[in-house]
Write a protein that holds these residues in place. Structure first.
Motif, PDB file in Angstrom:
ATOM      1  N   PRO A 111       0.721  -1.187   0.212  1.00 49.71           N
ATOM      2  CA  PRO A 111       0.059  -0.015   0.008  1.00 49.71           C
ATOM      3  C   PRO A 111       0.807   1.405  -0.014  1.00 49.71           C
ATOM      4  O   PRO A 111       1.737   1.184   0.794  1.00 49.71           O
ATOM      5  CB  PRO A 111      -0.945  -0.162   1.266  1.00 49.71           C
ATOM      6  N   GLN A 112       0.620   2.081  -0.561  1.00 52.25           N
ATOM      7  CA  GLN A 112       1.227   3.490  -0.991  1.00 52.25           C
ATOM      8  C   GLN A 112       1.580   4.266   0.272  1.00 52.25           C
ATOM      9  O   GLN A 112       2.529   4.583   0.618  1.00 52.25           O
ATOM     10  CB  GLN A 112       0.469   4.397  -1.906  1.00 52.25           C
ATOM     11  N   PRO A 113       0.593   4.420   1.253  1.00 56.26           N
ATOM     12  CA  PRO A 113       1.038   5.039   2.559  1.00 56.26           C
ATOM     13  C   PRO A 113       2.123   4.426   3.177  1.00 56.26           C
ATOM     14  O   PRO A 113       2.929   5.132   3.973  1.00 56.26           O
ATOM     15  CB  PRO A 113      -0.294   5.075   3.258  1.00 56.26           C
ATOM     16  N   LEU A 114       2.278   3.108   3.241  1.00 58.20           N
ATOM     17  CA  LEU A 114       3.311   2.273   3.800  1.00 58.20           C
ATOM     18  C   LEU A 114       4.587   2.702   3.118  1.00 58.20           C
ATOM     19  O   LEU A 114       5.653   2.682   4.048  1.00 58.20           O
ATOM     20  CB  LEU A 114       2.993   0.870   3.892  1.00 58.20           C
ATOM     21  N   LEU A 115       4.657   2.581   1.879  1.00 54.71           N
ATOM     22  CA  LEU A 115       5.710   2.689   1.174  1.00 54.71           C
ATOM     23  C   LEU A 115       6.238   4.161   1.308  1.00 54.71           C
ATOM     24  O   LEU A 115       7.604   4.413   1.395  1.00 54.71           O
ATOM     25  CB  LEU A 115       5.674   2.417  -0.265  1.00 54.71           C
ATOM     26  N   GLU A 116       5.345   5.201   1.347  1.00 50.18           N
ATOM     27  CA  GLU A 116       5.799   6.571   1.718  1.00 50.18           C
ATOM     28  C   GLU A 116       6.269   6.693   3.065  1.00 50.18           C
ATOM     29  O   GLU A 116       7.455   7.441   3.049  1.00 50.18           O
ATOM     30  CB  GLU A 116       4.417   7.482   1.370  1.00 50.18           C
ATOM     31  N   LEU A 117       5.902   6.191   3.973  1.00 51.76           N
ATOM     32  CA  LEU A 117       6.295   6.012   5.332  1.00 51.76           C
ATOM     33  C   LEU A 117       8.001   5.577   5.399  1.00 51.76           C
ATOM     34  O   LEU A 117       8.871   6.010   5.885  1.00 51.76           O
ATOM     35  CB  LEU A 117       5.361   5.348   6.237  1.00 51.76           C
ATOM     36  N   PHE A 118       8.011   4.447   4.851  1.00 49.01           N
ATOM     37  CA  PHE A 118       9.294   3.708   4.828  1.00 49.01           C
ATOM     38  C   PHE A 118      10.401   4.479   4.257  1.00 49.01           C
ATOM     39  O   PHE A 118      11.532   4.770   4.489  1.00 49.01           O
ATOM     40  CB  PHE A 118       9.167   2.324   4.054  1.00 49.01           C
ATOM     41  N   GLN A 119       9.922   5.072   2.692  1.00 51.96           N
ATOM     42  CA  GLN A 119      10.761   6.051   2.082  1.00 51.96           C
ATOM     43  C   GLN A 119      11.165   7.322   2.793  1.00 51.96           C
ATOM     44  O   GLN A 119      12.270   7.882   2.831  1.00 51.96           O
ATOM     45  CB  GLN A 119      10.195   6.373   0.765  1.00 51.96           C
ATOM     46  N   GLU A 120      10.377   7.891   3.415  1.00 49.37           N
ATOM     47  CA  GLU A 120      10.735   9.164   4.180  1.00 49.37           C
ATOM     48  C   GLU A 120      11.498   8.814   5.255  1.00 49.37           C
ATOM     49  O   GLU A 120      12.339   9.508   5.522  1.00 49.37           O
ATOM     50  CB  GLU A 120       9.289   9.641   4.830  1.00 49.37           C
ATOM     51  N   TYR A 121      11.375   7.706   5.938  1.00 49.96           N
ATOM     52  CA  TYR A 121      12.158   7.279   7.027  1.00 49.96           C
ATOM     53  C   TYR A 121      13.733   6.997   6.425  1.00 49.96           C
ATOM     54  O   TYR A 121      14.783   7.775   7.160  1.00 49.96           O
ATOM     55  CB  TYR A 121      11.884   6.058   7.758  1.00 49.96           C
ATOM     56  N   SER A 122      13.728   6.525   5.214  1.00 53.10           N
ATOM     57  CA  SER A 122      15.132   6.212   4.605  1.00 53.10           C
ATOM     58  C   SER A 122      15.814   7.720   4.195  1.00 53.10           C
ATOM     59  O   SER A 122      16.828   7.740   4.452  1.00 53.10           O
ATOM     60  CB  SER A 122      14.915   5.476   3.300  1.00 53.10           C
ATOM     61  N   ARG A 123      14.989   8.450   3.747  1.00 48.93           N
ATOM     62  CA  ARG A 123      15.460   9.800   3.453  1.00 48.93           C
ATOM     63  C   ARG A 123      16.004  10.563   4.652  1.00 48.93           C
ATOM     64  O   ARG A 123      17.076  11.078   4.627  1.00 48.93           O
ATOM     65  CB  ARG A 123      14.398  10.578   2.715  1.00 48.93           C
ATOM     66  N   PHE A 156      15.843   3.256  -0.544  1.00 48.63           N
ATOM     67  CA  PHE A 156      16.253   2.065  -1.010  1.00 48.63           C
ATOM     68  C   PHE A 156      14.786   1.215  -1.175  1.00 48.63           C
ATOM     69  O   PHE A 156      13.991   1.656  -0.462  1.00 48.63           O
ATOM     70  CB  PHE A 156      17.008   1.336  -0.145  1.00 48.63           C
ATOM     71  N   PRO A 157      14.860   0.197  -2.156  1.00 50.24           N
ATOM     72  CA  PRO A 157      13.674  -0.461  -2.155  1.00 50.24           C
ATOM     73  C   PRO A 157      13.479  -1.338  -1.035  1.00 50.24           C
ATOM     74  O   PRO A 157      14.365  -1.871  -0.212  1.00 50.24           O
ATOM     75  CB  PRO A 157      13.587  -1.344  -3.368  1.00 50.24           C
ATOM     76  N   LEU A 158      12.166  -1.969  -0.843  1.00 50.00           N
ATOM     77  CA  LEU A 158      11.795  -2.813   0.167  1.00 50.00           C
ATOM     78  C   LEU A 158      12.339  -4.339  -0.122  1.00 50.00           C
ATOM     79  O   LEU A 158      12.366  -4.731  -1.321  1.00 50.00           O
ATOM     80  CB  LEU A 158      10.229  -2.945   0.523  1.00 50.00           C
ATOM     81  N   PHE A 159      13.089  -4.940   1.008  1.00 49.38           N
ATOM     82  CA  PHE A 159      13.292  -6.344   0.572  1.00 49.38           C
ATOM     83  C   PHE A 159      11.928  -7.135   0.471  1.00 49.38           C
ATOM     84  O   PHE A 159      10.639  -6.474   1.047  1.00 49.38           O
ATOM     85  CB  PHE A 159      14.086  -6.962   1.726  1.00 49.38           C
ATOM     86  N   GLN A 160      11.830  -8.305  -0.150  1.00 49.39           N
ATOM     87  CA  GLN A 160      10.631  -9.055  -0.245  1.00 49.39           C
ATOM     88  C   GLN A 160      10.010  -9.400   0.932  1.00 49.39           C
ATOM     89  O   GLN A 160       8.899  -9.453   1.109  1.00 49.39           O
ATOM     90  CB  GLN A 160      11.016 -10.356  -1.165  1.00 49.39           C
ATOM     91  N   HIS A 161      10.880  -9.765   2.055  1.00 46.08           N
ATOM     92  CA  HIS A 161      10.411 -10.249   3.266  1.00 46.08           C
ATOM     93  C   HIS A 161       9.722  -9.070   3.903  1.00 46.08           C
ATOM     94  O   HIS A 161       8.658  -9.215   4.768  1.00 46.08           O
ATOM     95  CB  HIS A 161      11.365 -10.967   4.084  1.00 46.08           C
ATOM     96  N   GLN A 162      10.445  -7.861   3.844  1.00 44.13           N
ATOM     97  CA  GLN A 162       9.785  -6.605   4.361  1.00 44.13           C
ATOM     98  C   GLN A 162       8.381  -6.290   3.910  1.00 44.13           C
ATOM     99  O   GLN A 162       7.339  -5.920   4.682  1.00 44.13           O
ATOM    100  CB  GLN A 162      10.590  -5.520   4.410  1.00 44.13           C
ATOM    101  N   ALA A 163       8.194  -6.442   2.489  1.00 45.24           N
ATOM    102  CA  ALA A 163       6.927  -6.055   1.904  1.00 45.24           C
ATOM    103  C   ALA A 163       6.065  -7.022   2.280  1.00 45.24           C
ATOM    104  O   ALA A 163       4.718  -6.983   2.480  1.00 45.24           O
ATOM    105  CB  ALA A 163       7.102  -6.167   0.268  1.00 45.24           C
ATOM    106  N   ASP A 164       6.285  -8.505   2.281  1.00 42.78           N
ATOM    107  CA  ASP A 164       5.684  -9.422   2.833  1.00 42.78           C
ATOM    108  C   ASP A 164       4.962  -9.245   4.366  1.00 42.78           C
ATOM    109  O   ASP A 164       3.637  -9.138   4.555  1.00 42.78           O
ATOM    110  CB  ASP A 164       6.129 -10.866   2.987  1.00 42.78           C
ATOM    111  N   VAL A 165       6.017  -8.607   5.162  1.00 42.76           N
ATOM    112  CA  VAL A 165       5.225  -8.530   6.525  1.00 42.76           C
ATOM    113  C   VAL A 165       4.536  -7.144   6.574  1.00 42.76           C
ATOM    114  O   VAL A 165       3.477  -6.918   7.119  1.00 42.76           O
ATOM    115  CB  VAL A 165       6.802  -8.207   7.430  1.00 42.76           C
ATOM    116  N   PHE A 166       4.941  -6.211   5.875  1.00 45.06           N
ATOM    117  CA  PHE A 166       3.997  -5.134   5.608  1.00 45.06           C
ATOM    118  C   PHE A 166       2.474  -5.411   5.282  1.00 45.06           C
ATOM    119  O   PHE A 166       1.744  -4.979   5.715  1.00 45.06           O
ATOM    120  CB  PHE A 166       4.460  -4.288   4.344  1.00 45.06           C
TER     121      PHE A 166
END
Length: 974
Positions: free
Chosen positions: A19-31, A39-49
């Motif tokens: 889901p886009q809100p989750l991706l945006e929160l992850f990317q903002e934390y990375s920045r 960086f892109p999410l690892f597959q296992h991170q995305a699965d947990v999300f």
């Protein structure tokens, strides 16, 4: 002999299909945390999300550098911010891990605007309520259970607060084993049941590097397999040198080779903190000046006061008030003593201060004399008085003088008790007379000989041969006022040599604006090396100026704080550490140098290397066992990370050692039952759902006997802390180096005592005690309860000294008319076994007789005497310790004032009258030898009056579990 294995790793696949809100929160934390990188999410991170977003539980299995914490935290913070859930609790096995992971939580909290609460022991009820009210709560199980045993109000508040949690996260769950895991499972069950009663059902997420069947029972979540992002790692195995000095040379050689090979970050992990600190101090002594940026020196550096004062005086921007505040704080923290005063200086002493110090000095003399008397009394080669004289020949002069004064008081005395009485009378008489002599509120004394003090002591009755050394001792013990110290040349010299830590300045400079000015002026000066400062925990490797940092669990939190971040920030550095860096602390290294340890711990260390993309990590391992090296040589020279993990730490076939734990203890369940009982009606309902009849019956036996209980998921054995809380540990270890005179009573329930000895002084001190053992007789006499199993169930009897009384039944000495207790009880056996109550009532008319009194005190425990396990004594009460000294005699463990220092309210197990070999064989056959949760005090078997092997709880319930196994083994032999 050595060999190498290349451990390969395939980078985890990526997946941003969340889901886009989750991706945006992850990317903002990375920045915000990675200098703008995303960086892109690892597959296992995305699965947990996706699973967490769908309100599913998760069982995430992944090693280090797999992003486990972010995988679970990002979707939970999103759900909180969106209002879908109200509270989450993240639980960590150690405080160090919780403190490290706090950085991730703080970063996400800044982005989402959420608040974080922290549960820790010692909080007030108001603070606990505030923490439980935050949307994000961090805690360790230790802290949670501190409140459970605090009182009913805390207990009820915490249970209710935990029942309102929507989602729990257990991080690094593989560190929960044995009794720790049993406790955790009961905590989860209690919270889950109460939540269901409130119409809720919390979700539990488990993050672990090693999955176990026991951990899987804590969650219904589907398993997600994760991969580390590490590069390939070359692992070299070497045989560890047998000689310790040669081994340190091996390690230092490996460090030199790594730096010569242009390694940027070298991590050295020793199994023992003492070794790590010894190596670091050796590096400091042999190294040159460390090259650190000014801001790091400002945080970790320190400088001599004379050099710092000279620089301060030259700085126009630094006000005189700032200098005076720093000087005054130094004098208050390190006050000069009478002995530091220059010749001819005359100062005024408060009589109250003088009498207090004189009383403490007299108590020191009394303690030394007691030791002398006790040692002479144990001398099997000589009579008491010749034994005293033999020891006095090697004693200090004041002890000889003291003995002469005591001996003059009782020339006819020949036995130890008489001399102990004379010693006490001498001390009381001297102090009473000294109070009469020093009748004024204050008096003047003159350096350096202080004849006024010696004259007062002599007028009080002390001989000149004792008064002179006592005066010198008091001069080294009595601090002088700041005003008097200012006129002392000697004190000024002492002050000039003292080190000032820059991090200390904000605490002593009264005005924040002046502190800021001082720090702003210091940074460029430190950068330009215009003021030469050293860093206490950072040295240099030889003449390379490459920083070497020490980081261990023996250091205080304040000392450790910031060191890992400094290591991560520096371009090149060496980190000398211990298992304190194994779990959770987030940093990377190019090179790991370590020694053989248990398999899971090694894999945690191994996970620190190869984290930099495209750079092959390297590991050097020194193996203790030649067999391990031979077996490793049978395996391929290249394998995957998963194959390597199985090779090292597989539960069945792993080549590295494994720690063994107690699987279960009935005692743990009983304590949880009693915790629930404190909550009233709800607690009764919980107990009906959680426990069966066996637990309920034993809990009632505990209640009827009035037993108190200790509780905690981790160590329950009280420790001994050193200066500022650093370097403390288990008493059997600390007491070997810390003498009685350096021990102080502690007001903490988690400490047996404390000492003002600095850790580095402790580190280099030679042991004064060969070993520490249990004083069996004193411990049995101090027992408060006896717990035992008979075929009809569990029993407990609470009578002061009950274990001592029961042990007397097994004595071989004659009890009456030449008959032993064994013979007397043999005659009474049918009546005892048929109806113990009737037998005890029949003793009523004989209650004035010593043997009848003993049997009545043992009471309902008499049938235990005839059981196959009748020589296993499971007791509760204070445990007294003795020092085994090199001279061949023993001494009691007591504080500097002569008060005995026991381990209070312990559960213990005695294998009565078993030799070391018999006890070891019995424990081995019952499969309870070498369990991590217990302390096996083998040295007790060496005492002349030993009654067998003593075991103590390292974790509550261990001795009970071992007793259960030993009973089962004994019954199988019948």
């Amino acid at each position: 002999m050595h060999l190498s294995i290349l451990v390969t790793n395939q980078a985890p696949p990526t997946d941003n299909n969340v889901p886009q809100p989750l991706l945006e929160l992850f990317q903002e934390y990375s920045r915000q945390t990675l200098q703008g990188q995303v960086f892109p999410l690892f597959q296992h991170q995305a699965d947990v999300f996706r699973r967490v977003e769908a309100d599913e539980e998760v069982f995430l299995v992944a090693g280090t550098a797999a992003g486990k914490t972010l995988a679970i935290s990002v979707p939970l913070f999103h759900k909180l911010a969106a209002g879908r859930i109200r509270r989450i609790l993240l639980m960590y096995p150690t405080i160090a891990l919780m403190e490290d992971q706090r950085r991730v939580m703080d970063g996400l909290a800044r982005i989402t605007g959420l608040q974080i609460g922290l549960i820790q022991g010692g909080m007030s009820r108001t603070e606990l309520i505030a923490a439980l009210g935050k949307p994000v709560i961090l805690a360790t199980p230790d802290a949670v259970y501190w409140f459970f045993r605090k009182n009913v109000k805390y207990n009820s508040l915490l249970i209710y607060g935990l029942a309102l949690i929507d989602e729990f996260v257990l991080d690094e769950a593989h560190l929960f084993n044995g009794l720790m895991l049993q406790n955790l499972a009961r905590l989860k069950e209690r919270v889950q049941l109460l939540a269901e009663r409130l119409g809720k059902r919390a979700r539990w997420h488990i993050l672990t590097a090693t999955p176990t069947p026991e951990l899987r029972t804590l969650t219904q979540g589907g398993e997600v397999q994760g991969q580390s992002k590490c590069s390939d790692v070359m692992v070299a195995f070497h045989q560890l040198a047998q000689n310790h000095t040669e081994y340190i040379g091996q390690v230092e050689g490996a460090i030199t080779a790594a730096l010569a090979d242009d390694a940027k970050k070298v991590l050295v992990v020793f199994n023992a903190a003492d070794t790590a600190h010894r190596v670091f101090e050796r590096i400091r002594d042999e190294g040159g000046r460390v090259d650190l940026p000014g801001d790091l020196l400002l945080r970790f550096g320190r400088v001599r006061w004379d050099a710092f004062e000279q620089w301060l005086a030259q700085e126009e921007a630094i006000e005189q008030q700032t200098i005076e505040e720093i000087r005054g704080a130094l004098l208050r923290e390190h006050p000069p003593y009478l002995k530091d005063l220059a010749r001819g200086v005359r100062v005024t002493l408060s009589t109250e201060t003088f009498m207090r110090c004189a009383s403490e000095q007299v108590e020191r003399y009394r303690t030394a004399a007691r030791r002398l008397i006790a040692a002479a009394a144990q001398d099997e080669q000589r009579d008491f008085l010749p034994a005293v004289e033999a020891r006095l020949r090697d004693a200090r002069g004041e002890l000889r003088s003291l003995w002469q004064e005591i001996a003059r008081r009782g020339q006819a005395a020949t036995e130890p008790p008489a001399y102990l009485g004379l010693l006490d009378t001498w001390a009381e008489d001297l102090l009473s007379a000294l109070e009469r002599v020093c009748a004024d509120e204050q008096f003047a004394v003159t350096a350096p000989a202080f004849p006024e003090i010696q004259a007062a002591l002599q007028r009080a009755g002390s001989g000149a041969s004792l008064a002179a050394p006592m005066t010198r001792a008091l001069a080294a013990f009595i601090a002088v006022s700041e005003q008097d110290a200012a006129h002392s040349t000697a004190a000024s010299h002492a002050l000039a040599r003292r080190l000032v830590s820059f991090s200390w300045l904000p605490q002593v400079v009264g005005d924040p604006a002046r502190t800021q000015t001082l720090e702003q002026r210091l940074v460029p000066v430190l950068d330009g090396k215009l003021l030469h400062a050293e860093a206490r925990h950072i040295a240099a490797w030889g003449d390379t100026r490459i920083p070497v940092i020490v980081y261990t669990g023996k250091m205080t939190k304040a000392e450790r704080d910031g060191l890992i971040a400094a290591f991560a920030r520096l371009d090149r550095a060496v980190l000398v550490s211990t298992p304190a860096v194994e779990v959770g602390v987030d940093f990377a290294a190019d090179m790991l140098i370590t020694e053989e340890c248990d398999g899971n711990a090694f894999l945690q260390r191994f996970g620190r290397v190869g984290r930099r993309t495209g750079i092959q990590g390297r590991v050097v391992v020194f193996l203790k066992h030649q067999d391990t090296l031979v077996l490793l040589n049978l395996h391929p020279e290249q394998m995957t990370r998963g194959e390597f993990s199985d090779l090292i730490a597989h539960p069945v076939t792993g080549l590295f050692p494994r720690r063994t734990y107690t699987e279960r203890s009935l005692f743990v369940d009983v304590v949880h039952y009693l915790v629930n009982e404190q909550v009233g009606e709800v607690g009764g309902w919980l107990n009906q759902r959680m426990f069966g009849a066996e637990v309920a019956d034993l809990a009632r036996a505990f209640q009827d006997a009035g037993l108190s209980f200790s509780y905690g998921l981790r160590s329950t054995l009280p420790g001994i802390s050193l200066q500022s809380g650093a370097g403390g540990g288990e008493p059997l270890y600390i007491l070997r180096k810390v003498e009685n005179k350096d021990l102080l009573p502690s007001d903490s329930p988690f400490e047996m005592a404390r000492s003002e000895m600095p850790y580095l002084e402790f580190l280099w001190a030679k042991p004064t005690s060969r070993a520490i053992a249990v004083d069996t007789r004193a411990t049995l006499e101090a027992s408060q309860a006896l717990i035992w199993w008979q075929e009809d169930g569990w029993h407990a009897r609470a009578v002061p000294g009950i274990a001592s009384d029961y042990a007397r039944l097994h004595d071989q000495a004659a009890a009456r008319g030449g008959h032993t207790y064994e013979q007397l009880l043999g005659v009474a056996r049918p009546a005892i076994m048929q109806d113990i109550g009737a037998f005890l009532r029949s003793l009523g008319p004989l209650a004035s007789k010593p043997i009848a009194q003993l049997l009545l005190r043992v009471g309902e425990a008499l049938p235990l005497y005839f059981e196959p396990h009748g020589r296993l004594i499971l007791g509760q009460g204070s445990v007294y310790l003795r020092r085994l000294l090199a001279e061949g005699y023993t001494d009691v463990v007591e504080d500097g004032q002569g008060n005995q220092l026991p381990l209070l309210e312990q559960c213990w197990l005695l294998l009565l009258d078993d030799s070391r070999e018999q006890a070891r064989e019995k424990l081995r056959k019952a499969d309870c030898l070498g369990l991590e949760e217990a302390v096996y005090i083998w040295q007790t078997c060496e005492l002349a009056d030993s009654r067998g092997l003593f075991l103590l709880d390292r974790l509550a319930g261990a001795c009970f579990a071992i007793y259960q196994r030993l009973v089962a083994y004994a019954l199988r032999q019948v």
